[in-house]
Design an enzyme around this catalytic site. Structure first.
Site, PDB file in Angstrom:
ATOM      1  N   SER A 139      33.631  -7.179   3.166  1.00 49.88           N
ATOM      2  CA  SER A 139      34.753  -6.659   3.976  1.00 49.88           C
ATOM      3  C   SER A 139      34.684  -5.120   4.045  1.00 49.88           C
ATOM      4  O   SER A 139      34.294  -4.627   3.089  1.00 49.88           O
ATOM      5  CB  SER A 139      36.353  -6.978   3.240  1.00 49.88           C
ATOM      6  OG  SER A 139      37.369  -6.467   3.949  1.00 49.88           O
ATOM      7  N   TYR A 152      40.909  -8.388  -4.392  1.00 50.72           N
ATOM      8  CA  TYR A 152      40.461  -8.547  -3.202  1.00 50.72           C
ATOM      9  C   TYR A 152      39.216  -7.424  -3.118  1.00 50.72           C
ATOM     10  O   TYR A 152      38.170  -7.908  -2.533  1.00 50.72           O
ATOM     11  CB  TYR A 152      41.540  -8.382  -2.039  1.00 50.72           C
ATOM     12  CG  TYR A 152      40.975  -8.771  -0.754  1.00 50.72           C
ATOM     13  CD1 TYR A 152      40.609 -10.275  -0.251  1.00 50.72           C
ATOM     14  CD2 TYR A 152      40.583  -7.765   0.249  1.00 50.72           C
ATOM     15  CE1 TYR A 152      39.733 -10.239   1.017  1.00 50.72           C
ATOM     16  CE2 TYR A 152      40.055  -7.953   1.713  1.00 50.72           C
ATOM     17  CZ  TYR A 152      39.518  -9.179   1.711  1.00 50.72           C
ATOM     18  OH  TYR A 152      39.099  -9.587   3.114  1.00 50.72           O
TER      19      TYR A 152
END
Length: 253
Positions: A139, A152
């Site tokens: 990401s 995350y």
């Protein structure tokens, strides 16, 4: 890899995983799809079959290392896998507080351990064949930790750096490795966000960008460029300066 014929995709029941499955689905293509939601996965599989693909599915949590390894090794024994897309991932916010240990461990278990569980069963076979490609879903959040999304960001950073190193290790064996770093993409994961998401794009467009990058064998497929540029910059600026810049940034709820 420009023309993969057998493609293994985790997290294929929604979001980018679903869009990638539909993008690759065609006559002569075999798709191996996993997910945790039986109903949604069956719908995706049905649409892929309508496009002519041969589809094999199973409901497996990527954190179940043994079950996932047994299933994918068996499928590879039937027809060798050309491309692995380790896509499954989860996210969660802190509600303005501090992330719990349970939440942090659950996110790392899926986003990091799940990636390792998805790729390692097939690496020996790909090395032995001298061909294949592995794509790891990271990401743009991997370039700098953000308050409200510690696990995350941390898990995606681990995936990105691991994939970049693995690319160097496997290149001499004829196996390609690409790391995918999307920005904000319309999905069940981003639907819960209550803050502005710059350059939010639909999953179909993201899948086209990813597929093109993988076909070119890119080491890093990062998009969209404006968000990538800002994320990269936040990762290289002095931490103290970045702390001040992000002090008023919205947190994931």
């Amino acid at each position: 890899m420009r023309d993969p014929r057998v493609i293994f995709i985790t997290g294929a029941s929604s979001g980018i995983g679903e869009a990638l499955a539909l993008s690759y689905a065609a006559k002569g293509i075999r798709l191996l799809l996993t997910g945790r939601d039986a109903g949604r996965l069956a719908q995706v599989a049905g649409r892929c079959r309508d496009q002519g693909a041969d589809v094999v599915t199973t409901i497996i949590d990527v954190t179940d290392r043994v079950a996932l390894a047994d299933w994918i090794i068996a499928r590879d024994g039937e027809v060798p896998v050309d491309l692995i897309i380790a896509n499954a991932g989860i996210s969660a916010g802190t509600g303005g507080g501090v992330e719990t240990e349970a939440q942090a461990r659950a996110i790392f278990a899926t986003n990091l351990d799940g990636v390792l569980n998805s790729i390692h069963p097939l690496i020996p076979a790909m090395v032995a064949r001298g061909r294949g490609q592995i794509a790891l879903m990271s990401s743009l959040a991997s370039f700098r930790g953000m308050a409200g999304a510690a696990a995350y960001c941390g898990s995606k950073a681990a995936v990105r750096v691991y994939g970049e190193a693995l690319r160097g290790d496997l290149a001499r064996h004829g196996v390609g490795v690409s790391v995918i770093c999307p920005g904000f993409v319309v999905s069940r994961m981003t639907a819960v966000n209550r803050f502005p998401m710059p350059f939010l794009m639909d999953a179909d467009r993201a899948a086209r960008i990813i597929r093109r990058g993988l076909a070119l064998g890119k080491g890093r497929v990062a998009f969209p460029f404006p968000t990538y540029a800002v994320s990269w910059l936040l990762g290289v600026l002095p931490p103290g300066l970045v702390d001040m810049i992000l002090a008023r940034a919205p947190r994931k709820g």
